[in-house]
Motif scaffolding. Structure first.
Motif, short mmCIF file in Angstrom:
data_model
loop_
_atom_site.label_atom_id
_atom_site.label_comp_id
_atom_site.label_asym_id
_atom_site.label_seq_id
_atom_site.Cartn_x
_atom_site.Cartn_y
_atom_site.Cartn_z
N ASN A 148 0.84 -1.20 0.00
CA ASN A 148 0.00 0.00 0.00
C ASN A 148 0.88 1.25 0.00
O ASN A 148 1.71 1.44 0.89
N PRO A 149 0.71 2.14 -1.01
CA PRO A 149 1.59 3.32 -1.11
C PRO A 149 1.45 4.27 0.07
O PRO A 149 2.40 4.97 0.43
N VAL A 150 0.26 4.33 0.69
CA VAL A 150 0.08 5.20 1.85
C VAL A 150 0.90 4.68 3.03
O VAL A 150 1.60 5.44 3.71
N ILE A 151 0.84 3.38 3.25
CA ILE A 151 1.60 2.77 4.34
C ILE A 151 3.10 2.95 4.12
O ILE A 151 3.86 3.20 5.06
N ASN A 152 3.53 2.86 2.89
CA ASN A 152 4.96 2.88 2.58
C ASN A 152 5.54 4.28 2.36
O ASN A 152 6.74 4.42 2.13
N GLN A 153 4.70 5.31 2.46
CA GLN A 153 5.19 6.67 2.26
C GLN A 153 6.05 7.10 3.45
O GLN A 153 5.67 6.95 4.60
N ASP A 154 7.22 7.66 3.17
CA ASP A 154 8.12 8.13 4.23
C ASP A 154 7.56 9.38 4.90
O ASP A 154 6.80 10.14 4.29
N TYR A 155 8.01 9.62 6.15
CA TYR A 155 7.66 10.87 6.79
C TYR A 155 8.58 11.97 6.28
O TYR A 155 9.55 11.72 5.56
N PHE A 156 8.30 13.22 6.65
CA PHE A 156 9.13 14.35 6.22
C PHE A 156 10.46 14.32 6.96
O PHE A 156 10.52 14.15 8.18
N ASP A 157 11.54 14.49 6.21
CA ASP A 157 12.88 14.52 6.79
C ASP A 157 13.65 15.67 6.15
O ASP A 157 13.89 15.66 4.95
N ASP A 158 13.99 16.68 6.97
CA ASP A 158 14.69 17.84 6.41
C ASP A 158 16.20 17.69 6.45
O ASP A 158 16.94 18.62 6.12
N GLY A 159 16.67 16.50 6.85
CA GLY A 159 18.11 16.26 6.88
C GLY A 159 18.80 16.75 8.14
O GLY A 159 20.01 16.59 8.29
N SER A 160 18.03 17.35 9.06
CA SER A 160 18.63 17.89 10.28
C SER A 160 18.87 16.83 11.33
O SER A 160 19.51 17.08 12.35
N GLY A 161 18.33 15.65 11.11
CA GLY A 161 18.46 14.58 12.10
C GLY A 161 17.26 14.48 13.02
O GLY A 161 17.14 13.53 13.79
N LYS A 162 16.35 15.48 12.94
CA LYS A 162 15.15 15.43 13.78
C LYS A 162 14.20 14.37 13.24
O LYS A 162 13.90 14.32 12.05
N ALA A 163 13.78 13.49 14.12
CA ALA A 163 12.84 12.44 13.74
C ALA A 163 11.77 12.33 14.81
O ALA A 163 12.00 12.73 15.96
N PRO A 164 10.60 11.84 14.47
CA PRO A 164 9.55 11.69 15.48
C PRO A 164 10.02 10.79 16.62
O PRO A 164 10.76 9.83 16.41
N ARG A 165 9.59 11.12 17.82
CA ARG A 165 9.83 10.24 18.97
C ARG A 165 9.01 8.97 18.78
O ARG A 165 8.11 8.93 17.95
N TYR A 166 9.32 7.96 19.59
CA TYR A 166 8.68 6.66 19.37
C TYR A 166 7.16 6.75 19.43
O TYR A 166 6.46 6.14 18.63
N TYR A 167 6.62 7.55 20.36
CA TYR A 167 5.17 7.63 20.49
C TYR A 167 4.54 8.46 19.38
O TYR A 167 3.40 8.21 18.97
N GLN A 168 5.30 9.45 18.86
CA GLN A 168 4.80 10.22 17.71
C GLN A 168 4.75 9.34 16.46
O GLN A 168 3.78 9.38 15.70
N THR A 169 5.80 8.55 16.27
CA THR A 169 5.81 7.59 15.15
C THR A 169 4.64 6.64 15.27
O THR A 169 3.94 6.35 14.29
N LEU A 170 4.40 6.15 16.48
CA LEU A 170 3.31 5.22 16.71
C LEU A 170 1.96 5.87 16.43
O LEU A 170 1.08 5.26 15.80
N ALA A 171 1.79 7.13 16.89
CA ALA A 171 0.54 7.84 16.65
C ALA A 171 0.30 8.06 15.16
O ALA A 171 -0.81 7.84 14.65
#
Length: 790
Positions: A148-171
């Motif tokens: 499913n392309p929606v499931i496989n779509q990456d989140y936004f990454d600006d290259g700064s190294g900031k990534a969602p925390r585990y609970y944000q990823t889960l949400a």
């Protein structure tokens, strides 16, 4: 292999096995992943961090989709030694696969198995491939197609190294997964300060980039929330985004942000949302949806029903459930909940201590003498007034001054420039409190009149300073008095003091107010915050609906005066009062617009004495329950729980290879040595060992210097000669100054006076004959130090 460390096992065996199984080293394998930040432990003015939860490996299908956790141990452990830890982390990040390994083989636990073998041991060569685990993960999640392309779509990454925390990823993943299944009404519950807006951005980004949702509406009910969102979290949308700010709809954008009042009005012509077709938006996100969207007859509900064909996601920190209003009834059960308690436990939210004051007139009541008139000549009704009445129907000027004095007293004892919010009953009360605080802090107000300001909905000058109040770089305003304007949505990261001089009976409002202080700002020294409670609002901590316990609270004890009865009138919930509908202000600068009639809503009585009756400290124990005692008493109970007798503690101390491990263990339970030293007379001169034995078992303590002198008197060093004796004597001197730390860290050999004896290598090898001999000599020295116990 037995001599290899845990890290050696990972680098030499586990990582190569993963790469051989097809896992991409750059995008699918992450080592030593910190899942939590470690709870902030508060004792007095001191703070420390508890232990982080850190996984040895997290395996990903995509950078935004974790699917497995691996815990590794060295070869001296069994293959399943890390399984319980792996299962804990797998449950935390919501993945079905937990693996434990010692470098020889793998024990794999598969939560997706409903019957049959849940755990099985396999060789490293049988490490599952990414495709195998992803297919099984998708089936476990109920995703119809793993491609499913929606499931496989990456989140936004600006290259700064900031990534969602585990609970944000889960949400985010929960919403994406449910959307992929066709569900179109979703609710996310995330405590204030945990990044709801950033989470919403990642949801929108993935759905938008995947082409699943092409036009999106983001609704909020405060203009500042919309502006903060547009310029901060949503900034990457760039030119595809617009804010609806006039009465003409521009339909050329893809991402729309709006204050819901901007798209609704009192007549049909004012309803800008009807300029859009009903199916114009594919996705509607409702921020802070507890404040209106749940009500069936609200303006929010009208918009939601108009765009009923769109997928709708509600975001809230406090889902509202009453007889007439229900978010769950509209959105369904939350797809994910991240509570205040969980945020504090993980170390992502600031814990707090509470200072609760009870005043005599609040508890025993005030009854005016017959014929008493207030400052404006109005006769005060003859009845008993108590906490429910003060600042609503009757004002005691000395009570206001006492509250302002206690606030000032605390700030003087900590930092007079700590950002502070004072919640008052209404806008008139907020103005009086501003005046009282200005007088109590006349020196700082003389330097800048904006030191204390009223920031309420009807005060244009105050509202204009709101951005400065929440800006960590802006010095002024420092103290903001308010009634409703700052209860929700305002991101005041550096707010260190919240004052409650407002009766609060709404759990929703209470959580929102507490949320004003829960953000951590380590850059500006904000690790926890303080709540001062003057109107029993913190009794809501005991409500089973509250999901975050304070770490410290001052409150009346069991022997204190009784509380006023609850049935003498029907209290009005502050949530029912709107800032645009406040009690009329009689007298003072506004004058009396009614002349002699009708009687005033408030009486202003001067000269009545008001005094503090009581306060008490409570600590949050390791079991999550509040305990009322000093740090010294708490430390005694904590130590005696694990070591019932002095002999048991002596054995543990003597056997410990590193004494620091015992100290860190106690700190994780909230026993901080620096805090204990503050409570014990001459505590700063005692060793950690003597301090703990004295507090827990009543042993007379020796200072570090006295304990070192005892070793010298026993002529312990007679068996050593030359440089060896000089090194050990110097170590004993270091102990006198710094406690056991230098004895446990060989780096001390780089310092004076050791550098005059030789290099660390020369001392260890040349003087003592090798590392093991040096360590044995130091261990023997420590045993001699504590030989006679306390």
């Amino acid at each position: 292999m037995n001599g290899l460390s845990e890290r050696d096992i990972c680098s030499k065996f586990v990582t190569p096995a993963l790469v051989a199984a097809g896992w991409n080293l750059n995008s699918q394998i992450r080592e030593e992943v910190s899942l939590t930040a470690g709870r902030i432990i508060v004792r007095g003015k001191l703070t420390s961090r508890g232990q982080q939860k850190r996984a040895d490996y997290v395996l990903y299908h995509k950078p935004n989709i974790p699917i497995a956790v691996i815990e590794a141990k060295d070869a001296t452990h069994s293959v399943g030694a890390g399984m319980q830890q792996a299962l804990e982390y797998a449950e935390l990040v919501d993945v079905p696969f937990a693996l434990s390994t010692n470098g020889r083989s793998i024990l794999m636990h598969d939560r997706s198995v409903s019957d049959g073998t849940v755990e099985q041991e396999i060789s490293l060569q049988e490490m599952p491939s990414p495709e195998q685990l992803w297919q099984r993960y998708a089936a476990w999640k109920g995703i119809a197609s793993a491609q499913n392309p929606v499931i496989n779509q990456d989140y936004f990454d600006d290259g700064s190294g900031k990534a969602p925390r585990y609970y944000q990823t889960l949400a985010v993943n929960r919403v994406i997964e449910e959307t992929a299944k066709g569900r179109d009404r979703l609710l996310l519950v995330m405590a204030t300060g945990t990044g709801k807006t950033y989470t919403a951005f990642q949801i929108i980004w993935r759905l938008w980039k995947a082409g699943a949702k092409k036009r999106i509406l983001f609704l909020a009910d405060r203009n500042i929330l919309v502006d903060q969102t547009k310029t901060n979290d949503f900034k990457p949308f760039g030119g595809a985004m617009t804010k609806i700010s006039n009465r003409q709809a521009d339909k050329s954008y893809e991402i729309y942000l709006s204050l819901y009042q901007a798209v609704t009005g009192t007549d049909e012509a004012a309803n800008i949302y009807k300029q859009f077709s009903r199916d114009f938006f594919d996705l509607v996100i409702i921020d802070e949806c507890h404040r209106g969207s749940a009500a069936a007859d609200s303006a929010w509900r009208e918009i939601l029903e108009y765009f009923s064909s769109a997928t709708q996601v509600g975001l809230t920190a406090t889902p509202k459930e009453t007889k007439d209003v229900s978010n769950i009834d509209y959105f369904g059960e939350p797809v994910y909940t991240y509570s205040l308690r969980r945020g504090i436990e993980d170390g992502f939210l600031a814990p707090y201590k509470v200072i609760r004051y009870d005043f005599d007139k609040d508890l025993t009541g005030y009854r005016p003498e017959a014929g008493t008139h207030d400052r404006f000549g109005h006769e005060v009704e003859d009845r008993i007034y108590n906490q429910r009445d003060f600042d609503r129907t009757l004002v005691l000027d000395r009570r206001t001054k006492l509250v302002a004095g206690k606030i000032t007293e605390l700030l003087k004892a900590t930092n007079r420039f700590d950002k502070t919010i004072v919640f008052c009953e209404d806008t008139e009360h907020a103005e009086r409190m501003r005046q009282a605080l200005a007088n109590a802090n006349a020196d700082l107000v003389a330097e800048n009149h904006r030191y204390v300001m009223r920031i309420t909905g009807d005060d244009a000058l105050g509202k204009a300073e709101l951005d400065n109040f929440i800006d960590p770089k802006a010095r002024y305003p420092v103290i903001a008095t308010t009634s409703k304007l700052l209860t929700t949505g305002v991101d005041a990261k550096t707010c260190k003091l919240i004052v409650l001089d407002q009766r609060i009976q709404s759990m929703t409002e209470f959580k929102q107010i507490i949320g004003r202080g829960t953000r951590i700002d380590e850059e500006h020294g904000k690790h926890y915050f303080t709540i001062m409670d003057f109107k029993r609002a913190t009794e809501l901590f005991a409500d089973p609906d509250f999901d975050g316990d304070p770490v410290q609270i001052y409150e009346p004890g069991a022997d204190d005066p009784p509380q006023p009865p609850d049935d003498d009138d029907v209290p009005v919930s502050p949530g029912e009062i709107d800032e645009t509908d406040q009690p009329e202000i009689i007298g003072g600068v506004l004058g009396n617009p009614f002349g002699d009639e009708p009687p005033p809503r408030k009486f202003y009585v001067d000269g009545v004495e008001v005094n503090v009756l009581s306060k008490r400290v409570q600590y949050l124990g390791p079991d999550g329950k509040l305990i009322t005692e000093s740090l010294r008493s708490y430390a005694k109970k904590t130590l005696q729980k694990d070591y019932k007798t002095l002999d048991e503690f002596l054995r543990r101390w003597t056997d410990a290879e590193k004494k620091q491990a015992i100290i860190e263990e106690l700190e994780s339970l909230g026993v901080l040595l620096d805090g204990l030293r503050d409570e014990v007379k001459n505590g700063e001169t005692f060793s950690a060992f003597d301090l703990l034995c004295h507090v827990a078992y009543g042993q007379p303590p020796l200072t570090r210097k006295e304990r070192a002198e005892q070793v010298k008197k026993r002529n312990y060093f007679a068996k050593y000669e030359g440089k060896a004796r000089a090194v050990l004597e110097a170590l004993l001197d270091k102990y006198s100054d710094e406690d056991f730390g230098p004895l446990e860290n060989a780096k001390v050999l780089q310092l004076k006076p050791f550098d005059e004896i030789g290099t660390p290598v020369e001392i260890v090898k040349g003087v003592f004959g090798g590392k093991s001999a040096y360590e044995a000599a130091v261990k023997e020295l420590q045993q001699e130090l504590y030989r006679e116990g306390a």
